[in-house]
Scaffold this active site. Structure first.
Site, PDB file in Angstrom:
ATOM      1  CE  LYS A 182      42.867  -6.739  71.777  1.00  0.00           C
ATOM      2  NZ  LYS A 182      43.151  -5.478  72.469  1.00  0.00           N
ATOM      3  CD1 TRP A 207      31.549 -11.838  74.585  1.00  0.00           C
ATOM      4  CD2 TRP A 207      30.583 -13.802  75.047  1.00  0.00           C
ATOM      5  NE1 TRP A 207      31.747 -12.668  73.495  1.00  0.00           N
ATOM      6  CE2 TRP A 207      31.169 -13.884  73.755  1.00  0.00           C
ATOM      7  CE3 TRP A 207      29.915 -14.928  75.554  1.00  0.00           C
ATOM      8  CZ2 TRP A 207      31.106 -15.032  72.974  1.00  0.00           C
ATOM      9  CZ3 TRP A 207      29.857 -16.075  74.770  1.00  0.00           C
ATOM     10  CH2 TRP A 207      30.454 -16.118  73.496  1.00  0.00           C
ATOM     11  CB  THR A 260      33.904  -7.308  76.508  1.00  0.00           C
ATOM     12  OG1 THR A 260      34.684  -7.608  75.355  1.00  0.00           O
ATOM     13  CG2 THR A 260      32.560  -7.981  76.370  1.00  0.00           C
ATOM     14  CG  PHE A 268      48.382  -4.207  77.257  1.00  0.00           C
ATOM     15  CD1 PHE A 268      47.811  -5.287  76.609  1.00  0.00           C
ATOM     16  CD2 PHE A 268      49.130  -3.324  76.512  1.00  0.00           C
ATOM     17  CE1 PHE A 268      48.004  -5.507  75.245  1.00  0.00           C
ATOM     18  CE2 PHE A 268      49.334  -3.528  75.155  1.00  0.00           C
ATOM     19  CZ  PHE A 268      48.773  -4.617  74.523  1.00  0.00           C
ATOM     20  CB  ALA A 284      48.753   0.102  77.154  1.00  0.00           C
ATOM     21  NE  ARG A 315      43.296   1.924  74.419  1.00  0.00           N
ATOM     22  CZ  ARG A 315      44.182   0.940  74.542  1.00  0.00           C
ATOM     23  NH1 ARG A 315      45.434   1.148  74.200  1.00  0.00           N
ATOM     24  NH2 ARG A 315      43.829  -0.245  74.983  1.00  0.00           N
ATOM     25  CG  PHE A 322      35.607 -16.969  79.307  1.00  0.00           C
ATOM     26  CD1 PHE A 322      35.121 -15.673  79.192  1.00  0.00           C
ATOM     27  CD2 PHE A 322      36.939 -17.181  79.011  1.00  0.00           C
ATOM     28  CE1 PHE A 322      35.925 -14.624  78.776  1.00  0.00           C
ATOM     29  CE2 PHE A 322      37.763 -16.140  78.598  1.00  0.00           C
ATOM     30  CZ  PHE A 322      37.250 -14.857  78.484  1.00  0.00           C
ATOM     31  CE  LYS A 340      42.597  -3.449  79.496  1.00  0.00           C
ATOM     32  NZ  LYS A 340      43.133  -4.607  78.766  1.00  0.00           N
TER      33      LYS A 340
END
Length: 846
Positions: free
Chosen positions: A332, A699, A299, A582, A551, A321, A670, A297
Site C-alpha cells: 500500500k 487531492w 485524504t 476500510f 480494520a 491512525r 480523479f 479516506k
C-alpha cells in the site's frame, strides 16, 4: 529563599487569601548554578504557581532572575516581565514588590525630581520606568558619583537602593524631601505588594487553565499541475514548529512533550483541565467497499479539516491512525493522506513516528516470553523451589509484591506473610498450569513476513524439550494495540492490560497477564505510547496521530483518547474528524458498536467516501490490482458501469442509516472521472438517502477543493441525530454475530465450525458473553469472498474460529481464512525506497 521575618509576614498575608507558602532555604554559600538548579526544579513543579526570591545582592544576576519562568515570577524581575513594564504593557506585567512599595510611599510625584541612589540592575530599571510613567523627573546616581552631594540638595524625593558605604558623606537633603531606604527589611508595604503579585499570578494561572480561543495561522498552499508526488508536496511546505501549533490551539507549555521540530506528545492532564468544556461535533469518515488501491479516506479526512479550519475558519481536528511499517514497505505504501491533503512531514508520519508501535511490540513480546518461561519453570521445579524463587528473601526480608498480593486475593487467600501459607496454598499460588495447546498470545513484529505465520519455538537444548507450535502476528494486530485505541486513562489501560487472557489452564479457566505478574511492566513500556501525537496538515491545521489497529483483523480506529482531547480543544462549535478503516461494513460498524461504547461519545455525521473507480469495479469492471495499470474501463467514461456499481454505495448508505446518523457522500474525484459520471454518482447517492453528496478536489487543490464538503458536513451536523447501537450486549455471542452478518453484510445466515462453537461455549462459561463483536473479515467484499463485488446476497457466512480480546473488551470471530500476518508481494514498495547519504532525505516513499 526568604529571610525569616519576610517569610512570617508574607505567610500571614498569603494565609488570609488562602495561599500556602513553602519556605526553601538553600545552604549558605550556595552558588548561582545551585540556585538556578533549584529554580528550574520549582519551575516544573505543577503545584508551585509562584516563586519569590530573597537573595543577597551579589547573587541577583540576570542568570538567576531569568531562570524563573515568567508566569511564575512573583518578583517581576525577569527580562520578559521587565520588558513588558518598560513598554507600558501594564495589564500583562507585574510591578516588582519593592517598586510597588516605593510608589505607595511616594504620593503625588508628578513634576517632582526623584533621585535614585545605589539602585541598579532589574529593580533599578523597573523603578525608574514606573517613576517616569508617573511624571517624575528621575536621576540615578551611584554612591561614588561626584555630583551626589549637589543632587541630594535639589531632589524632592530620594530612594536609597542599597546601604550607604562607610566613608561616603551624605549632607543634609532638601528640607521636606521624602527619604525612602529600600535596604530596610521589611520595607513598609512590600509584603502586601508581594501578596498582590502572587494573587495576580494565581489569577493568570486560573485564566490559563480555562479553554482558550484558537489563534491558528494556516499555511498557504500553491498547488501545482500536474500534481507532484506526495513526498515532493510534503517537502515543498515548511511546517510550523510544533510548539507554535500547540500554543495556537490552546495547549499549555507543560501539556506537550516535544519530539523534534514537528511532532509532540500531548499529556492526558489536559482532559482534567478542560473537563467542563463542552465537546465539539464528532465526524466519522468511512467508505464503500474499496479496491485494493484504497479510495482515499485518509485524504478526505485531511482535506475536510483543511477546508473547515483554513478556509471556513471553523476549529477542526483530524484524528488518524499511525501507519504500520508492514503496508508502508509492502503493497500500500504510506498512509498520510495524499496530494495536497496530507499530514506533514509525511516521512516522519510513516516511519517510526514517536515509537508507539515499537512500544507495543516490546510489551507484547515481553508477555509472550513470560508465558513460555513460566511453563518451563513450572515443569522443571517443585512447588517449594518455585515459591522460593517467586518470593525470594531480599536483605533478610521476604515479602509479596503488590501484584502477587492481588493474585492471592483472587485465589481467596487473605494472607500477607509468606511464612503463613500452607502447602496447598503455595501450590495454588505458584502454579498457573497453563495448557500449551490453548495459548492464544502470539509474538509480533511490524513487518509483513509470511514465513512467521507458523513457527516452532523451544527447539534449543536449554528449553529441555518443551517444543510447541506458535506464530507471529503483525504488531498492529496485537491486543495491546486495540487496548491503546480503546483506553480512556492510564488506570484504565493498566486494568485492561491485566485482564488480557493469554491461555487457559488445564482446568479450562482463563490465565491473564495479571496472573503472570507482568501488568506493571507492560504499563511502564506503554506509559508514553498512551499520549496522542500532535502533527499538522499541509495547511497548518492540527492532527492527532494515535494507535493503528487494522480494520479487517481488529477494530480499525484511532484512539478514544485522541478523539476526547480533540473534542475539548476544538470547542463547542468545532469539529473532530476521525477515520474508520476500510468499508463502512467493517471500520464504521466497529466504530459504532465497539469504540463508541468504550468512549461514550456520540457521532454527529458520517462522511462516506466513494470513487468512480471503485463503483465501476462493483458494477462489473475488470479486476483492479495494486501495481498494475488500470484497464480502459476505469480511465474512460462508462455511465452504465457506474450506475450498476452504485448498488454498493447504496448498501453502505443503508448500513449507516441502521445507526441513525446523517450521512454525507464524499466523491473523491480523479482526473479521469467525467462530469457526467460525477453527477450520476451524486444524484444516486442523494436519492438513496444521503443528506448530501459532494464532489471533492482536495487531492489536487487542498482544503479549497473540499469547501463544499465541509459546508455539507456542517449542515448535516445540525440535523436530528438518533444514534443507536446495532445490538444489545446481553444477547448471546452467536446472535450478535448473526445480526452483523445479516443486517450489515447481507448474509442469509452464519455457520460456525465446531472449533468456533466450542470457543463460543467456553467464553460464555467464563463470563465473557456480554462483550461486543469485532469481526475479522476481508475488506474487499461485503461477503467473506474477496472476489464477490457489488452487493452479494444469499450467502452463508462461515465462522472458522472465535477468539477473545478480554483486555480490549471484545470477542473476535474469524470469517473464512483470515490471516493476522500479511505477506510481501513479488515487488514490494521497498524497491522504491532509498536514503540520500548526503542530505539524509528519504526517497521513494509515497
Amino acid at each position: 529563599m526568604m529571610s525569616h521575618l519576610s517569610l512570617v509576614i508574607l505567610s500571614l498575608f498569603f494565609q488570609q487569601i488562602g495561599l500556602r507558602v513553602i519556605h526553601i532555604c538553600l545552604p549558605e554559600g550556595s552558588t548561582k548554578d545551585e540556585i538556578v538548579s533549584e529554580i528550574l526544579r520549582l519551575n516544573e513543579d505543577p503545584n508551585v504557581q509562584g516563586l519569590a526570591l530573597d537573595l543577597p545582592e551579589s547573587l541577583c544576576s540576570s542568570k538567576v532572575l531569568n531562570a524563573v519562568k515568567p508566569e511564575k515570577d512573583v518578583d517581576g524581575l525577569s527580562s520578559v516581565n521587565l520588558g513588558r513594564l518598560v513598554h507600558g504593557d501594564v495589564c500583562d506585567c507585574l510591578v516588582p514588590p519593592t517598586v510597588c512599595a516605593v510608589m505607595e510611599l511616594l504620593e503625588d510625584i508628578g513634576g517632582k525630581k526623584v533621585l535614585l541612589v545605589g539602585t541598579h540592575g532589574a529593580e533599578g530599571a523597573a523603578l525608574q520606568s514606573v517613576l517616569q510613567r508617573r511624571g517624575a523627573a528621575v536621576l540615578s546616581c551611584h554612591w561614588g558619583a561626584p555630583q551626589l552631594q549637589s543632587e541630594l540638595h535639589h531632589a524632592d524625593a530620594v530612594v536609597f537602593g542599597s546601604t550607604k558605604p562607610h566613608g561616603v558623606p551624605v549632607s543634609c537633603t532638601k528640607p521636606g524631601a521624602t527619604i525612602i531606604n529600600c535596604a530596610r527589611d521589611p520595607l513598609p508595604g512590600k509584603s502586601s505588594c508581594c501578596s498582590h503579585n502572587m494573587v495576580k499570578n494565581m489569577e493568570r494561572w486560573i485564566q490559563s487553565q480555562q479553554y482558550r480561543k484558537w489563534d491558528l495561522h494556516s499555511l498557504k498552499l500553491q498547488p501545482l499541475s500536474p500534481v507532484p508526488s506526495d513526498i515532493e508536496i510534503s517537502r515543498a511546505q515548511s511546517p510550523k514548529a510544533v510548539d507554535v501549533l500547540a500554543k495556537e490551539i490552546g495547549l499549555l507549555t507543560d501539556e506537550i512533550e516535544i519530539y523534534g521540530q514537528t511532532k509532540a506528545k500531548v499529556r492526558l492532564s489536559l482532559l482534567e483541565r478542560l473537563k467542563d468544556q463542552p465537546d465539539g461535533k464528532y465526524v466519522l469518515v468511512a467508505g464503500i467497499t474499496p479496491t485494493p488501491l484504497g479510495e482515499g479516506k485518509s485524504t478526505v479526512t485531511v482535506g475536510l479539516v483543511q477546508a473547515l479550519t483554513a478556509h471556513l475558519n471553523i476549529n477542526s481536528f483530524a484524528c488518524l491512525r499511525q501507519p504500520s511499517q508492514g503496508p508502508t514497505f509492502g503493497v500500500k505504501g504510506g498512509a498520510a493522506g495524499g496530494g495536497y491533503a496530507q499530514v506533514i512531514p509525511m516521512e516522519e508520519f510513516n516511519l517510526h513516528l514517536t515509537g508507539d508501535i515499537h512500544a507495543i511490540t516490546a510489551a507484547n513480546n515481553l508477555l509472550a516470553a513470560a508465558i513460555d518461561a513460566r511453563i518451563l519453570h513450572e515443569n522443571t521445579q517443585s512447588d517449594k523451589s518455585l515459591y522460593n524463587r517467586l518470593v525470594p528473601v531480599v536483605n533478610g526480608v521476604r515479602g509479596f509484591s503488590a501484584i502477587q498480593l492481588a493474585r492471592l486475593r483472587r485465589l481467596g487467600i487473605n494472607k500477607t506473610d509468606p511464612k503463613t501459607l500452607t502447602e496447598e496454598e503455595i501450590s495454588k499460588f505458584v502454579r498457573l498450569d497453563i495448557d500449551p495447546s490453548t495459548i492464544t498470545w502470539q509474538r509480533v513484529v511490524d513487518t509483513n513476513d509470511r514465513f512467521l505465520r507458523r513457527i516452532t519455538v523451544g527447539q534449543a537444548n536449554t528449553e529441555k524439550g518443551f517444543v510447541r507450535q506458535a506464530q507471529f502476528d503483525i504488531a498492529v494486530a496485537s491486543e495491546i494495540m486495540a487496548i491503546l485505541a480503546l483506553t480512556t486513562s492510564l488506570q484504565d489501560m493498566k486494568e485492561r492490560l491485566g485482564r488480557m487472557v493469554v491461555a487457559n489452564d488445564k482446568k479450562g479457566q482463563p490465565v491473564t497477564a495479571e496472573d503472570l505478574g507482568v501488568t506493571g511492566a507492560l504499563a511502564v513500556l506503554m506509559k508514553d505510547a498512551i499520549k496522542p501525537t500532535l502533527m499538522q496538515t499541509l495547511e497548518g491545521t492540527p492532527v492527532f496521530v494515535h494507535a493503528g489497529p487494522f480494520a479487517n483483523i481488529a477494530h480499525g480506529n484511532s484512539s478514544v483518547l485522541a478523539d476526547k482531547i480533540a473534542l475539548k480543544l476544538v470547542g463547542e462549535k468545532g469539529f473532530v474528524v476521525t477515520e474508520a478503516g476500510f468499508g463502512a461494513d467493517i471500520g464504521m460498524e466497529k466504530f459504532f458498536n465497539i469504540k463508541c461504547r468504550a468512549s461514550g461519545l456520540v457521532p454527529s455525521v458520517v462522511v462516506l467516501v466513494a470513487t468512480v473507480r471503485a463503483l465501476k469495479m462493483h458494477g462489473g469492471g475488470p479486476n483492479v490490482t495494486a501495481g498494475a495499470p488500470l484497464k480502459k474501463e476505469y480511465t474512460e467514461e462508462n455511465l452504465q458501469l457506474v450506475a450498476d456499481g452504485c448498488c454498493n454505495l447504496q448498501k453502505q448508505i443503508q448500513i449507516t442509516q441502521l445507526f441513525g446518523v446523517p450521512v454525507v457522500v464524499a466523491l473523491n474525484v480523479f482526473k479521469t472521472d467525467s462530469p457526467a459520471e460525477i453527477d450520476l454518482v451524486c444524484k444516486i447517492a442523494k436519492e438513496s438517502g444521503a443528506f448530501d453528496a459532494v464532489p471533492c478536489h482536495h487531492w489536487s487543490a487542498g482544503g479549497k477543493g473540499a469547501v463544499k464538503l465541509a459546508q455539507a458536513v456542517e449542515k448535516a451536523a445540525n440535523q436530528k441525530n438518533s444514534f443507536k447501537y446495532l445490538y444489545s450486549l446481553e444477547l448471546p455471542i452467536v446472535e450478535k454475530i448473526r445480526i452483523i452478518a445479516q443486517k450489515v453484510y447481507g448474509a442469509q445466515d452464519i455457520e460456525l465450525s465446531p472449533a468456533a462453537q466450542s470457543q463460543v461455549d467456553r467464553y460464555t462459561r467464563q463470563g465473557f458473553g456480554n462483550l461486543p463483536i469485532c469481526m475479522a473479515k476481508t475488506h474487499l467484499s461485503l461477503s467473506h469472498q474477496p472476489e464477490r463485488k457489488g452487493v452479494p446476497t444469499g450467502f452463508i457466512l462461515p465462522i472458522s474460529d472465535v477468539r477473545a480480546s478480554i483486555g480490549a473488551g471484545f470477542i473476535y470471530p474469524l470469517v473464512g481464512t483470515m490471516s493476522t500476518m500479511p505477506g510481501l508481494p513479488t515487488r514490494p514498495c521497498f524497491y522504491d525506497i532509498d536514503l540520500d547519504p548526503i542530505t539524509e532525505q528519504v526517497k521513494g516513499l509515497f
